[in-house]
Design a protein around this motif. Structure first.
Motif, PDB file in Angstrom:
ATOM      1  N   PRO A  90       0.816  -1.231   0.000  1.00 22.80           N
ATOM      2  CA  PRO A  90       0.000   0.000   0.000  1.00 22.80           C
ATOM      3  C   PRO A  90       0.845   1.274   0.000  1.00 22.80           C
ATOM      4  O   PRO A  90       1.996   1.281   0.439  1.00 22.80           O
ATOM      5  N   SER A  91       0.213   2.360  -0.482  1.00 24.05           N
ATOM      6  CA  SER A  91       0.955   3.610  -0.704  1.00 24.05           C
ATOM      7  C   SER A  91       1.231   4.410   0.564  1.00 24.05           C
ATOM      8  O   SER A  91       1.762   5.510   0.487  1.00 24.05           O
ATOM      9  N   GLY A  92       0.892   3.861   1.747  1.00 19.04           N
ATOM     10  CA  GLY A  92       1.234   4.569   2.992  1.00 19.04           C
ATOM     11  C   GLY A  92       2.543   4.051   3.568  1.00 19.04           C
ATOM     12  O   GLY A  92       2.977   4.468   4.641  1.00 19.04           O
ATOM     13  N   ILE A  93       3.216   3.163   2.847  1.00 18.54           N
ATOM     14  CA  ILE A  93       4.386   2.457   3.400  1.00 18.54           C
ATOM     15  C   ILE A  93       5.545   3.400   3.727  1.00 18.54           C
ATOM     16  O   ILE A  93       6.376   3.105   4.589  1.00 18.54           O
ATOM     17  N   LEU A  94       5.601   4.544   3.041  1.00 19.91           N
ATOM     18  CA  LEU A  94       6.739   5.446   3.266  1.00 19.91           C
ATOM     19  C   LEU A  94       6.583   6.229   4.568  1.00 19.91           C
ATOM     20  O   LEU A  94       7.488   6.954   4.966  1.00 19.91           O
ATOM     21  N   HIS A  95       5.428   6.073   5.235  1.00 17.64           N
ATOM     22  CA  HIS A  95       5.198   6.756   6.509  1.00 17.64           C
ATOM     23  C   HIS A  95       5.295   5.701   7.616  1.00 17.64           C
ATOM     24  O   HIS A  95       4.374   4.899   7.785  1.00 17.64           O
ATOM     25  N   PRO A  96       6.393   5.675   8.368  1.00 19.40           N
ATOM     26  CA  PRO A  96       6.595   4.576   9.322  1.00 19.40           C
ATOM     27  C   PRO A  96       5.508   4.489  10.394  1.00 19.40           C
ATOM     28  O   PRO A  96       5.259   3.422  10.946  1.00 19.40           O
ATOM     29  N   GLN A  97       4.844   5.596  10.701  1.00 17.46           N
ATOM     30  CA  GLN A  97       3.811   5.570  11.752  1.00 17.46           C
ATOM     31  C   GLN A  97       2.485   5.011  11.250  1.00 17.46           C
ATOM     32  O   GLN A  97       1.553   4.820  12.031  1.00 17.46           O
ATOM     33  N   VAL A  98       2.391   4.762   9.944  1.00 18.77           N
ATOM     34  CA  VAL A  98       1.131   4.290   9.355  1.00 18.77           C
ATOM     35  C   VAL A  98       1.188   2.772   9.178  1.00 18.77           C
ATOM     36  O   VAL A  98       2.175   2.245   8.674  1.00 18.77           O
ATOM     37  N   LEU A  99       0.128   2.069   9.625  1.00 17.21           N
ATOM     38  CA  LEU A  99       0.065   0.629   9.404  1.00 17.21           C
ATOM     39  C   LEU A  99      -0.523   0.383   8.011  1.00 17.21           C
ATOM     40  O   LEU A  99      -1.551   0.967   7.659  1.00 17.21           O
TER      41      LEU A  99
END
Ligand code: GDP
Length: 463
Positions: A60-69
């Motif tokens: 998923p495209s939120g992977i670059l944000h470490p705080q996002v699961l």
């Protein structure tokens, strides 16, 4: 931007720039969880940061944000070998992927799926990633799932998986050899490759129903990320030139195992249209058949650039040149395959259909900058099919193939520049965006005027 959950879907034929919009919204709406619910490695979502370009396929495209699961939902057709390659590439670039979880109910793309897709998929212009055959097996109830490879304690289950591969694989080998005249696959090798791959992510496999419930209650919004686009939806798209999954709101519920109830349902739409592979495409510029014959760009090849002669021909009214100009200026070559995309004017009939089938209530318009310098822009506002005018999307592809687009013309602009708010855009660009909102009946909330995060404008909420 105050929302409880958000849905981000492609509102055209895929490749709308969803990856950038998801990445952007994660920050803006303080999203805590991003979930992919359909498609597989046939998707290619691109995110451009100051330090480089990331092409995501299954992650998923939120992977670059470490705080996002980041969750890969049950509706995804998961290719374990390609997933490990993708995780490996992200790790090499400093993204550890510890914030990734995978549904134990997601179906596995097996080597026989890829072989069959390569053998049979050309007729529909598929990406040969095995996605269609994988979904076929899901419906035929002979599919293997992530839970067949990894047990409920997150351990690779060699014995159970080998048994399942032998059972299904023996039958698939008969199909490959006797029906299609192809070579049989080595089932022991498949077991060993898949179990080795699973070693990389086994600890991240879970029953996501509980995880999602907890995340939804955490107070941070959940973002549901669709792959492909509404017009490729298996039921509502330009059937049979579609993908094999539901790319709409309905597919989101099926692919998650919970009621997504998103309050913001955002359709991502390019300021013009593109389509890859076969299928009707009203408003197409130039000869799609010729574009489809062009080979894919080999990996690593620099993208071709538009030159002044092409620009001149396009401005002189040569439709084929205009189509090429959009392809080159918009870098319209597949993220996954390198295939050149067919190009055309924005189709409002198709867009309204996309909005309707998913109840979308807002738009993100991308690639507005690619239209820079075109003096007159066109929008498809209706079709004429065998002498009858309509503003509805026909269900038969034959009708769509025969549809003569009815256009509305709008003045273009010379250059969007580095606008930081809507009011700084040239007045013609503002008028273009306002007209799209008017014709589609939903507000535009995000405008993208370049591939970087900073090249994005948020429009205020309207009543
Ligand atoms: P997705 O599958 O919907 O995420 O779309 P792709 O990643 O296949 O294609 C979108 C491409 O357009 C990517 O290369 C993005 O970096 C790029 N892109 C996204 N938004 C913009 C924009 O506003 N302008 C330009 N020029 N490129 C953009």
């Amino acid at each position: 931007m105050k929302v409880r959950s958000l849905l981000v879907l492609g509102a055209q034929y895929g490749d709308e720039g969803k990856g950038k919009i998801v990445d952007l919204l994660v920050e803006r709406a303080q999203v805590g969880t991003v979930v992919r619910f359909n498609g597989g490695a046939n998707a290619g979502h691109t995110i451009v940061l100051e330090d480089g370009r990331f092409a995501l396929h299954q992650v998923p495209s939120g992977i670059l944000h470490p705080q996002v699961l980041n969750l890969i939902g049950a509706g995804v057709a998961l290719d374990p070998i390609r997933l490990v390659d993708e995780i490996g590439e992200l790790r090499r670039r400093g993204v550890d992927c510890q914030n990734l979880r995978i549904s134990d109910r997601a179906h596995l793309v097996m080597p026989w799926h890829r072989v069959l897709d390569g053998h049979l998929g050309a007729r529909l212009g598929t990406t040969s990633r095995g996605i269609g055959p994988c979904y076929e097996d899901r419906a035929a109830r002979v599919g293997l799932r992530v839970g067949d490879l990894v047990d409920s304690r997150g351990r690779v289950d060699l014995e159970h998986f080998a048994e399942r591969v032998r059972e299904v694989g023996a039958w698939k080998n008969r199909l490959l050899t006797r029906v299609h005249g192809l070579d049989p696959l080595d089932l022991d090798q498949i077991v060993s490759e898949c179990t080795e791959a699973a070693g990389t992510f086994a600890g991240q496999v879970a029953d996501l129903c509980g995880v999602l419930e907890e995340r939804a209650a955490s107070g941070h919004p959940v973002l549901y990320e669709g792959a492909q686009g509404a017009l490729l939806d298996v039921d509502w798209g330009t059937y049979p030139y579609v993908t094999s999954s539901s790319c709409s709101l309905g597919g989101c519920a099926v692919g998650l195992g919970m009621d997504p109830a998103p309050d913001l349902r955002l359709g991502v739409v390019k300021a013009y249209s593109t389509r890859v592979g076969e299928g009707p495409f009203p408003g197409e510029l130039g000869d799609g058949a010729r574009v489809r014959q062009h080979g894919a760009l080999p990996p690593g090849t620099p993208l071709p650039q538009p030159d002044p002669a092409l620009r001149q021909a396009a401005l002189a009214g040569d439709e084929e040149a205009m189509g090429r100009w959009l392809r080159l200026a918009g870098a319209e070559f597949g993220t996954t395959t390198g295939r050149p995309r067919r190009t055309g004017w924005l189709d409002l009939v198709a867009l309204r259909h996309a909005l309707r089938i998913s109840g979308l209530n807002a738009l993100a318009i991308t690639k507005l900058d690619v239209l820079d310098g075109i003096p007159t822009l066109r929008i498809v506002v209706g079709y004429e099919i065998r002498g009858r005018q309509t503003t509805s999307m026909p269900s038969r592809v034959r009708d769509l193939a025969e549809a003569r687009p009815l256009y509305e013309e709008l003045p273009g602009w010379s250059c969007l520049g580095a606008a930081t708010c809507f009011e700084e855009l040239p007045s013609q660009a503002q008028a273009y965006v306002r007209r799209l909102a008017e014709l589609s009946g939903v507000p535009v909330r995000v405008l993208s005027i370049g591939s970087r995060r900073s090249q994005s404008l948020f429009l205020p909420e309207q009543d």
